[in-house]
Motif scaffolding. Structure first.
Motif, PDB file in Angstrom:
ATOM      1  N   GLY A 379     -11.126  74.182   5.461  1.00 24.50           N
ATOM      2  CA  GLY A 379     -10.319  74.195   6.669  1.00 24.50           C
ATOM      3  C   GLY A 379      -9.221  75.233   6.551  1.00 24.50           C
ATOM      4  O   GLY A 379      -8.661  75.422   5.463  1.00 24.50           O
ATOM      5  N   LYS A 380      -8.915  75.918   7.645  1.00 27.73           N
ATOM      6  CA  LYS A 380      -7.853  76.929   7.649  1.00 27.73           C
ATOM      7  C   LYS A 380      -6.936  76.658   8.836  1.00 27.73           C
ATOM      8  O   LYS A 380      -7.364  76.712   9.987  1.00 27.73           O
ATOM      9  CB  LYS A 380      -8.449  78.334   7.721  1.00 27.73           C
ATOM     10  CG  LYS A 380      -9.303  78.684   6.500  1.00 27.73           C
ATOM     11  CD  LYS A 380      -9.854  80.097   6.557  1.00 27.73           C
ATOM     12  CE  LYS A 380     -10.693  80.385   5.318  1.00 27.73           C
ATOM     13  NZ  LYS A 380     -11.242  81.766   5.318  1.00 27.73           N
ATOM     14  N   GLN A 381      -5.683  76.338   8.548  1.00 27.12           N
ATOM     15  CA  GLN A 381      -4.704  75.999   9.566  1.00 27.12           C
ATOM     16  C   GLN A 381      -3.387  76.704   9.235  1.00 27.12           C
ATOM     17  O   GLN A 381      -3.283  77.413   8.227  1.00 27.12           O
ATOM     18  CB  GLN A 381      -4.510  74.473   9.613  1.00 27.12           C
ATOM     19  CG  GLN A 381      -5.813  73.692   9.831  1.00 27.12           C
ATOM     20  CD  GLN A 381      -5.627  72.194   9.726  1.00 27.12           C
ATOM     21  OE1 GLN A 381      -5.134  71.564  10.645  1.00 27.12           O
ATOM     22  NE2 GLN A 381      -6.020  71.622   8.586  1.00 27.12           N
ATOM     23  N   LYS A 382      -2.374  76.495  10.056  1.00 26.05           N
ATOM     24  CA  LYS A 382      -1.071  77.080   9.764  1.00 26.05           C
ATOM     25  C   LYS A 382       0.028  76.216  10.354  1.00 26.05           C
ATOM     26  O   LYS A 382      -0.168  75.500  11.336  1.00 26.05           O
ATOM     27  CB  LYS A 382      -0.975  78.510  10.292  1.00 26.05           C
ATOM     28  CG  LYS A 382      -1.066  78.630  11.806  1.00 26.05           C
ATOM     29  CD  LYS A 382      -1.005  80.096  12.224  1.00 26.05           C
ATOM     30  CE  LYS A 382      -1.120  80.238  13.745  1.00 26.05           C
ATOM     31  NZ  LYS A 382      -1.081  81.662  14.157  1.00 26.05           N
ATOM     32  N   VAL A 383       1.202  76.291   9.711  1.00 29.31           N
ATOM     33  CA  VAL A 383       2.390  75.594  10.188  1.00 29.31           C
ATOM     34  C   VAL A 383       3.391  76.648  10.644  1.00 29.31           C
ATOM     35  O   VAL A 383       3.775  77.524   9.857  1.00 29.31           O
ATOM     36  CB  VAL A 383       3.029  74.720   9.089  1.00 29.31           C
ATOM     37  CG1 VAL A 383       4.271  74.016   9.623  1.00 29.31           C
ATOM     38  CG2 VAL A 383       2.030  73.711   8.557  1.00 29.31           C
ATOM     39  N   GLU A 384       3.789  76.590  11.895  1.00 28.25           N
ATOM     40  CA  GLU A 384       4.774  77.531  12.407  1.00 28.25           C
ATOM     41  C   GLU A 384       6.169  76.965  12.196  1.00 28.25           C
ATOM     42  O   GLU A 384       6.432  75.790  12.446  1.00 28.25           O
ATOM     43  CB  GLU A 384       4.523  77.807  13.891  1.00 28.25           C
ATOM     44  CG  GLU A 384       3.179  78.484  14.137  1.00 28.25           C
ATOM     45  CD  GLU A 384       2.993  78.914  15.580  1.00 28.25           C
ATOM     46  OE1 GLU A 384       3.960  78.794  16.356  1.00 28.25           O
ATOM     47  OE2 GLU A 384       1.890  79.373  15.911  1.00 28.25           O
ATOM     48  N   LEU A 385       7.070  77.802  11.706  1.00 24.83           N
ATOM     49  CA  LEU A 385       8.430  77.386  11.367  1.00 24.83           C
ATOM     50  C   LEU A 385       9.447  78.223  12.143  1.00 24.83           C
ATOM     51  O   LEU A 385       9.128  79.303  12.639  1.00 24.83           O
ATOM     52  CB  LEU A 385       8.659  77.549   9.856  1.00 24.83           C
ATOM     53  CG  LEU A 385       7.669  76.811   8.939  1.00 24.83           C
ATOM     54  CD1 LEU A 385       7.819  77.307   7.515  1.00 24.83           C
ATOM     55  CD2 LEU A 385       7.900  75.308   9.012  1.00 24.83           C
ATOM     56  N   ILE A 433       3.464  79.100   7.406  1.00 30.57           N
ATOM     57  CA  ILE A 433       2.795  78.792   6.147  1.00 30.57           C
ATOM     58  C   ILE A 433       1.316  78.607   6.458  1.00 30.57           C
ATOM     59  O   ILE A 433       0.950  77.803   7.325  1.00 30.57           O
ATOM     60  CB  ILE A 433       3.361  77.514   5.501  1.00 30.57           C
ATOM     61  CG1 ILE A 433       4.805  77.734   5.064  1.00 30.57           C
ATOM     62  CG2 ILE A 433       2.512  77.104   4.292  1.00 30.57           C
ATOM     63  CD1 ILE A 433       5.476  76.492   4.485  1.00 30.57           C
ATOM     64  N   ARG A 434       0.486  79.373   5.797  1.00 31.86           N
ATOM     65  CA  ARG A 434      -0.959  79.238   5.977  1.00 31.86           C
ATOM     66  C   ARG A 434      -1.445  78.078   5.101  1.00 31.86           C
ATOM     67  O   ARG A 434      -1.066  77.985   3.924  1.00 31.86           O
ATOM     68  CB  ARG A 434      -1.687  80.534   5.626  1.00 31.86           C
ATOM     69  CG  ARG A 434      -1.193  81.703   6.482  1.00 31.86           C
ATOM     70  CD  ARG A 434      -2.062  82.930   6.343  1.00 31.86           C
ATOM     71  NE  ARG A 434      -1.456  84.074   7.016  1.00 31.86           N
ATOM     72  CZ  ARG A 434      -1.514  84.300   8.307  1.00 31.86           C
ATOM     73  NH1 ARG A 434      -2.162  83.448   9.089  1.00 31.86           N
ATOM     74  NH2 ARG A 434      -0.942  85.367   8.846  1.00 31.86           N
ATOM     75  N   VAL A 435      -2.272  77.243   5.661  1.00 33.17           N
ATOM     76  CA  VAL A 435      -2.731  76.042   4.968  1.00 33.17           C
ATOM     77  C   VAL A 435      -4.251  76.095   4.837  1.00 33.17           C
ATOM     78  O   VAL A 435      -4.985  75.978   5.824  1.00 33.17           O
ATOM     79  CB  VAL A 435      -2.318  74.764   5.735  1.00 33.17           C
ATOM     80  CG1 VAL A 435      -2.772  73.517   4.977  1.00 33.17           C
ATOM     81  CG2 VAL A 435      -0.805  74.743   5.954  1.00 33.17           C
ATOM     82  N   GLY A 449      -5.595  68.769   4.902  1.00 31.13           N
ATOM     83  CA  GLY A 449      -4.727  69.872   5.305  1.00 31.13           C
ATOM     84  C   GLY A 449      -3.682  69.404   6.294  1.00 31.13           C
ATOM     85  O   GLY A 449      -2.503  69.760   6.204  1.00 31.13           O
ATOM     86  N   GLY A 450      -4.092  68.559   7.247  1.00 34.55           N
ATOM     87  CA  GLY A 450      -3.171  68.016   8.241  1.00 34.55           C
ATOM     88  C   GLY A 450      -2.104  67.141   7.631  1.00 34.55           C
ATOM     89  O   GLY A 450      -0.936  67.175   8.040  1.00 34.55           O
ATOM     90  N   GLU A 451      -2.492  66.356   6.623  1.00 33.56           N
ATOM     91  CA  GLU A 451      -1.522  65.485   5.951  1.00 33.56           C
ATOM     92  C   GLU A 451      -0.424  66.310   5.285  1.00 33.56           C
ATOM     93  O   GLU A 451       0.768  65.987   5.393  1.00 33.56           O
ATOM     94  CB  GLU A 451      -2.225  64.619   4.913  1.00 33.56           C
ATOM     95  CG  GLU A 451      -3.087  63.510   5.510  1.00 33.56           C
ATOM     96  CD  GLU A 451      -3.808  62.704   4.439  1.00 33.56           C
ATOM     97  OE1 GLU A 451      -3.455  62.852   3.252  1.00 33.56           O
ATOM     98  OE2 GLU A 451      -4.717  61.927   4.797  1.00 33.56           O
ATOM     99  N   VAL A 452      -0.816  67.374   4.593  1.00 31.21           N
ATOM    100  CA  VAL A 452       0.181  68.221   3.924  1.00 31.21           C
ATOM    101  C   VAL A 452       1.014  68.969   4.965  1.00 31.21           C
ATOM    102  O   VAL A 452       2.223  69.163   4.778  1.00 31.21           O
ATOM    103  CB  VAL A 452      -0.514  69.196   2.943  1.00 31.21           C
ATOM    104  CG1 VAL A 452       0.510  70.153   2.327  1.00 31.21           C
ATOM    105  CG2 VAL A 452      -1.224  68.419   1.833  1.00 31.21           C
ATOM    106  N   MET A 453       0.402  69.363   6.066  1.00 26.34           N
ATOM    107  CA  MET A 453       1.150  70.017   7.140  1.00 26.34           C
ATOM    108  C   MET A 453       2.236  69.089   7.692  1.00 26.34           C
ATOM    109  O   MET A 453       3.366  69.525   7.954  1.00 26.34           O
ATOM    110  CB  MET A 453       0.199  70.431   8.265  1.00 26.34           C
ATOM    111  CG  MET A 453      -0.681  71.622   7.928  1.00 26.34           C
ATOM    112  SD  MET A 453      -2.010  71.889   9.131  1.00 26.34           S
ATOM    113  CE  MET A 453      -1.052  72.377  10.567  1.00 26.34           C
TER     114      MET A 453
END
Length: 461
Positions: A379-385, A433-435, A449-453
């Motif tokens: 899975g490839k996701q990202k968190v915008e800050l 942050i790229r997850v 991945g969602g849990e860590v995000m």
């Protein structure tokens, strides 16, 4: 317009104002900086720089700018014309040159081009060297040659030499490939792969080659990154022919995707896994991939009683780690195979030859071969800050939160759970942050991945 200056090279879109894209002025400046660096760091008498390019539309213009600038800096140029990235890397070593420049934006769309910079070994420059070149470019402290010291140009073709070097590898078994009587389909995205891959397959003894997009004119018929969503044409070709396997390369032929006989994707992550399985069955030794690559390589390495090591993301980081641990095979999960017995660079020609040998020896279909490897999904996701967030401090807090698990922090933070992992990397250009995550099902990969995000978002408050 975009211009991205990094330690690994200069990449940008063609056109626009100076400083806003990879235009003639900026091309001359960065090539001058590279030549200045090479001139001041040479350890032998070589005065040659190898130049090769992929088939993208802006290639000829870039080639003329680069060659003229190098001549103006007093370097002789070995112009190998249309050539893959690994071909150019090999040419630098074979010529005993002081360095090399590859004109390719790899998997980027047609409006992009780039200067990929090589050292005298035909390998990508170190981070330190890249930083020094960027500093030289910023200062524009160049000294061009007087008229009697201008460089000269020699034109050579290294395609056949590269193919011959592949055929001479001890673990490439041409007779086994011939005996297997393979039919192969290929998609070369109308770049230099269309020149070299059909010739390679013929030299390997493949019975029939079905060519898709093999005209090297730079008119990419689809997004040139070899991802499943871009490869429906060759998937359909596999279903309408009797092909045993399909191969897809990117515009500069350093990434290799494999298609099963039924049109299913073998998976870019598994190109390296399959080749490593074959290599380790004949040559015991260590393996290396980057932190964001599949755990399947580690599993296969351990199956053979060998050790796996992780490197920071980036080809130069992988090759540095490979040399450090004496790896016999390594690479990246994007389909990049690095085989030191050939050279320290991602090479689809080497990958194809080793994979076909493996397939011939196993006497299985490609889908059967794939089913025999550990099953993982990514899975490839990202968190915008917000811009005021201290991302480094945030990642340290994540490390502390998950300290009971195996943590690797050589490149961001990777958390290894018993049956899955999550890798966090901060962007160098935007507050995100790229997850990356991997597990035994797609659902699990996205879930962890969602849990860590969610943890990141909570810590960021």
């Amino acid at each position: 317009m975009s211009l991205i200056k990094s330690i690994s090279g200069i990449r940008g879109t063609i056109g626009g104002k100076a400083g806003e894209g990879l235009n003639p002025l900026d091309t001359v400046k960065f090539v001058s900086a590279y030549a200045t660096y090479i001139k001041s760091n040479k350890t032998d008498n070589s005065n040659a720089i190898v130049v090769g390019r992929d088939a993208r539309i802006s290639g000829k213009m870039m080639e003329q700018l680069v060659i003229g600038t190098l001549m103006g800096m007093g370097f002789d140029v070995v112009n190998i014309g249309l050539a893959t990235t690994p071909t150019t890397e090999l040419a630098v070593a074979m010529e005993g040159a002081a360095g090399g420049i590859i004109l390719t934006a790899s998997h980027n769309p047609r409006q992009w081009n780039a200067l990929k910079l090589l050292d005298s070994n035909g390998e990508f420059l170190s981070a330190k060297a890249g930083e020094e070149i960027l500093t030289i470019a910023e200062k524009e402290d160049f000294h061009y040659a007087e008229v009697d010291q201008l460089g000269k140009v020699t034109e050579k073709d290294y395609t056949d030499k590269h193919i011959q070097a592949v055929l001479e590898l001890a673990l490439v078994d041409v007779e086994a490939i011939k005996a297997a009587d393979f039919e192969v389909s290929i998609d070369c995205v109308n770049s230099v792969g269309g020149i070299v891959i059909p010739k390679l397959l013929k030299a390997l003894g493949v019975r029939k080659v079905n060519e898709l997009y093999c005209t090297p004119d730079g008119n990419f018929p689809h997004n040139p990154e070899p991802l499943p969503e871009h490869l429906q044409d060759i998937a359909n070709m596999m279903k309408t022919t009797s092909s045993d396997v399909g191969f897809v390369v990117d515009p500069d032929v350093d990434r290799l995707a494999i298609i099963c006989e039924n049109g299913d994707m073998f998976g870019e992550e598994y190109t390296l896994v399959a080749v490593a399985d074959y290599i380790l069955s004949h040559t015991k030794g260590n393996t290396v991939s980057n932190l964001s690559s599949s755990r399947a390589l580690r599993d296969v390495t351990h199956k053979h009683g060998c050790e796996y090591y992780a490197a920071a993301v980036g080809e130069v980081n992988v090759t540095t780690k490979m040399k450090e641990v004496g790896a016999v095979i390594g690479g990246e999960g994007n389909g990049g195979v690095i085989y030191p017995a050939s050279h320290y660079g991602r090479d689809s020609l080497v990958g194809i030859a080793l994979f076909l040998t493996h397939l011939a020896n196993e006497k299985k279909t490609v889908s059967e071969l794939r089913a025999g490897y550990p099953q993982y999904y990514m899975g490839k996701q990202k968190v915008e800050l917000t811009p005021n967030i201290d991302v480094d401090k945030l990642l340290e807090a994540v490390k502390e939160k998950y300290s009971q698990y195996e943590i690797t922090d050589i490149d961001g933070v990777k958390i290894d759970f018993p049956d899955k992992w999550v890798h966090l990397r901060k962007s160098n250009t935007e507050p995100i942050i790229r997850v990356y995550s991997e597990a035994h099902t797609q659902e699990e990969a996205m879930q962890i991945g969602g849990e860590v995000m969610n943890v990141i978002k909570e810590l960021a408050r």
